[in-house]
Design a protein around this motif. Sequence first.
Motif, short mmCIF file in Angstrom:
data_model
loop_
_atom_site.label_atom_id
_atom_site.label_comp_id
_atom_site.label_asym_id
_atom_site.label_seq_id
_atom_site.Cartn_x
_atom_site.Cartn_y
_atom_site.Cartn_z
N PHE A 166 -13.14 58.14 19.15
CA PHE A 166 -13.84 57.52 20.27
C PHE A 166 -15.32 57.31 19.96
O PHE A 166 -15.90 56.27 20.26
N LYS A 167 -15.94 58.30 19.35
CA LYS A 167 -17.38 58.22 19.06
C LYS A 167 -17.69 57.21 17.97
O LYS A 167 -18.70 56.52 18.01
N SER A 168 -16.81 57.11 16.97
CA SER A 168 -17.14 56.31 15.78
C SER A 168 -16.37 55.00 15.68
O SER A 168 -16.80 54.08 14.99
N LEU A 169 -15.22 54.91 16.36
CA LEU A 169 -14.29 53.78 16.15
C LEU A 169 -14.00 53.58 14.67
O LEU A 169 -13.82 52.46 14.20
N ASN A 170 -13.97 54.68 13.95
CA ASN A 170 -13.76 54.66 12.50
C ASN A 170 -12.27 54.82 12.23
O ASN A 170 -11.67 55.85 12.54
N PHE A 171 -11.68 53.80 11.62
CA PHE A 171 -10.24 53.83 11.39
C PHE A 171 -9.86 54.88 10.34
O PHE A 171 -8.76 55.45 10.39
N ARG A 172 -10.73 55.14 9.40
CA ARG A 172 -10.44 56.16 8.39
C ARG A 172 -10.23 57.53 9.02
O ARG A 172 -9.40 58.32 8.57
N LEU A 215 -8.77 48.60 23.30
CA LEU A 215 -9.87 48.21 24.19
C LEU A 215 -11.05 47.65 23.41
O LEU A 215 -11.82 46.85 23.93
N ALA A 216 -11.19 48.09 22.16
CA ALA A 216 -12.27 47.58 21.31
C ALA A 216 -11.88 46.27 20.62
O ALA A 216 -12.67 45.71 19.86
N GLY A 217 -10.65 45.79 20.89
CA GLY A 217 -10.19 44.53 20.29
C GLY A 217 -9.81 44.64 18.83
O GLY A 217 -9.73 43.63 18.13
N MET A 218 -9.54 45.87 18.37
CA MET A 218 -9.23 46.09 16.94
C MET A 218 -7.70 46.07 16.76
O MET A 218 -7.04 47.09 16.58
N ARG A 219 -7.14 44.87 16.80
CA ARG A 219 -5.69 44.69 16.79
C ARG A 219 -5.04 45.12 15.47
O ARG A 219 -3.92 45.65 15.48
N LEU A 220 -5.71 44.89 14.36
CA LEU A 220 -5.15 45.27 13.07
C LEU A 220 -4.96 46.79 12.99
O LEU A 220 -3.94 47.28 12.50
#
Length: 589
Positions: free
Chosen positions: A81-87, A119-124
Amino acid sequence: MLMSLTCLNGCIFLRSKLHPGQRCLSRLYNSASGSLMLEDQVFDESPKFEPNAVVDFGVTRSVPRVPTTGSELFPLVGKVFKSLNFRVAREKRFGSWVESHGFSHSINCFRIIIHIFALAGMRLEVFTLLRDIVEFCNESEYDAFELFSALLDSPHHLERSAIVFDVLMKVFASNSMLENAFNVFVNAKHVGLESDIMSCNFLLKCLVEENRVDFVRPFFEELKDSGPSPNIYTYTIMMNFYCRGGPGWDVNIRRATEILGKIYSSGQRPTVVTYRSYIHGLCKVGSLDVAFKLICNLSYRNKPLNSHCFNAIIRGFCIRGAVQKAFEVLEKMKISGVVPDAYSYSILIDALCKEGDVEKSLVLMEEMERYQIKPSVVIYTSLIHGLCKRGLMECAIDVFNGIGASGCEYDQTVYETLIDGFCMDGDKNSATKLLQEMIINNLVHTTFGFRFLIRGFYKLGHYDKAFEVFNIMLRDGISPDTIACNYVLNGYCRDGRLEEALKLLEELSDHGVTLNSHSYNAIMYRLCKESYPERALELLPRMLKRNTVPGVVNYSTLISGFFKQLNFRKSVMLFTRMVKIRHITYIAK
């Protein structure tokens, strides 16, 4: 409380790092994701564990459970949540979380993370996480149909689940789980969510490609009746469905025409793919003149057309034998500003060469050179075939030698075409040399390729070479087909090696190679020719034992063999049996 503070600190940190233009996006994250994580998502902090069994999605499985608390998953959710970091989200696969935390806690954790990315639009990122869950369900035999309810966000905020279910539909469809994808569409509609038309188009396309006729039409009708409204891509997919046909259904040009009418009435513009599919459909049902009139009309109205549209009609006329009409289409193609491609010329050159009109083929080759269109090896093969048919072997050799210089790679078919030409011309030495060159260049990989070599050497009378190729075929583990076996058996018989032919016949049958009446007839004929019709007759019960029904060719050979021995009684008996069997076969049909 700890989780609330963590999220709040994360939001303050993000706002301080964003410049003004990005703060609206930050507010979206704060409001939507904050409510996502604090209002509706609840972990059971003191779960009850069953040591010997797990019940998930109605499936009971003996799986060891590790007694952990859901709170161990909170740090991961907070980091994401804080970073939106996929890794961060991919530090551990879903299956690993299930092993250490159990399915219920793991799916809750991943559900929150998936909704954060959605919600962030990160569909991939959403697609990757959902695919991970779906693959786990498949490997672990969990009921993937239950994923809809497991991933539903909140009954009070259904709209937040829309993107998730659009992507889930695509994940299922891309994994050929089409019933599951369709189930997501139905369930989403049931809870009041309308799927995105692009996701629906993807599912519809997958259904068409998998020939799921039972789903395609109802799904399309559902889109028309209750949404999302079909767009031009939806109609084009359906146009392709009706025009290409497939296993179990034919081209339905009436339905395709209706689709074209619906496109026009809806105010949408057909694409070049839409017109191409429709023209292909017209050609498949034989309406070539209609297709040609349509393409002339579209060209006059400056509608989008490409070479595929014209090539379908050119090919149709050539198959029908109307080559002159095909040339008219080619000229119309040029006038319309569509440049013919290699396939356009390939169709015409092949048709001309089959008619023996090599001169016109060469004119087209010159035209290709002017347009700087590189001929394919298929075009060269057609030209060589035409030249061989006319007996112009020197010209055929020149064309063959020029293939390498043109930058094309030789293939098996072009060798076979020239070898056949040499055989027709009676040039055994050139044919044999080319056959050996074919082997050296490693252009024999398949059963068909080996069969061609065996047939070539057989026709040239080089039986030893044919046997050698056959043995190489067996050594390399390539199963011979019936035709190849028949050439070898005939070769043994013609070479006077009857015992070897009989031995090979048994070996082939024992190894499950399919033989037919002609396989046995080669040996029967040789035995009868050498005055051993009784031994030839012994092959009939062997044929029946191997489930090979004797044919007229076998009985005719035996009747002739006994007749030459003046054994008229046996000849009449075999003739009567042959007539009786033919009558029974006719009645059975």
